[in-house]
Design an enzyme around this catalytic site. Structure first.
Site, PDB file in Angstrom:
ATOM      1  N   ARG A  75      73.068  38.335  -2.682  1.00  0.00           N
ATOM      2  CA  ARG A  75      71.784  38.909  -2.281  1.00  0.00           C
ATOM      3  C   ARG A  75      70.657  37.904  -2.507  1.00  0.00           C
ATOM      4  NH1 ARG A  75      67.295  39.617  -5.003  1.00  0.00           N
ATOM      5  NH2 ARG A  75      65.928  41.303  -4.425  1.00  0.00           N
ATOM      6  N   HIS A  80      66.453  34.372  -0.913  1.00  0.00           N
ATOM      7  CA  HIS A  80      65.683  33.199  -1.308  1.00  0.00           C
ATOM      8  C   HIS A  80      66.105  31.927  -0.581  1.00  0.00           C
ATOM      9  CE1 HIS A  80      63.740  35.597  -4.313  1.00  0.00           C
ATOM     10  NE2 HIS A  80      64.907  35.960  -4.802  1.00  0.00           N
TER      11      HIS A  80
END
Length: 110
Positions: A75, A80
């Site tokens: 995730r 990011h």
């Protein structure tokens, strides 16, 4: 089992089922890799799976989800490292790990 954990398990299962719905019956990497909308939808569901897993671990860091930390790491990578997301790696997750996670979540559901 704590009510919040049950909700997060439901969210994970719902996200997995959504991914399967998006991919359809004839799942293949070529169709997946050529469809930006599909890739983004799948990535979003993976984000939800990772966030729900993270929230479960914050409540119970010993909760029995296999590879829970790796799910959270995925995730984080998708969010990011959005500019470095590798479709081959995502496809590997979808084909090799998602079915196992689905089975496990279904067994953990109250």
């Amino acid at each position: 089992m704590e009510l919040k954990i049950s909700k997060y398990l439901f969210d994970i299962l719902t996200a997995i089922n959504s991914i399967y719905d998006y991919l359809g019956e004839n799942r293949n990497f070529t169709d997946y890799s050529k469809n930006k909308l599909l890739r983004r939808a799948v990535e979003r569901e993976l984000e939800i799976i990772g966030e729900a897993s993270s929230r479960i671990l914050k409540i119970d860091d010993k909760f029995p989800i296999e590879n829970a930390r790796k799910i959270v790491d995925l995730r984080n990578w998708v969010i990011h490292g959005y500019d470095k997301v590798d479709d081959v790696i995502i496809w590997g997750v979808l084909t090799n790990h998602l079915p196992k996670l689905k089975d496990q979540i279904e067994q953990l559901m109250p």
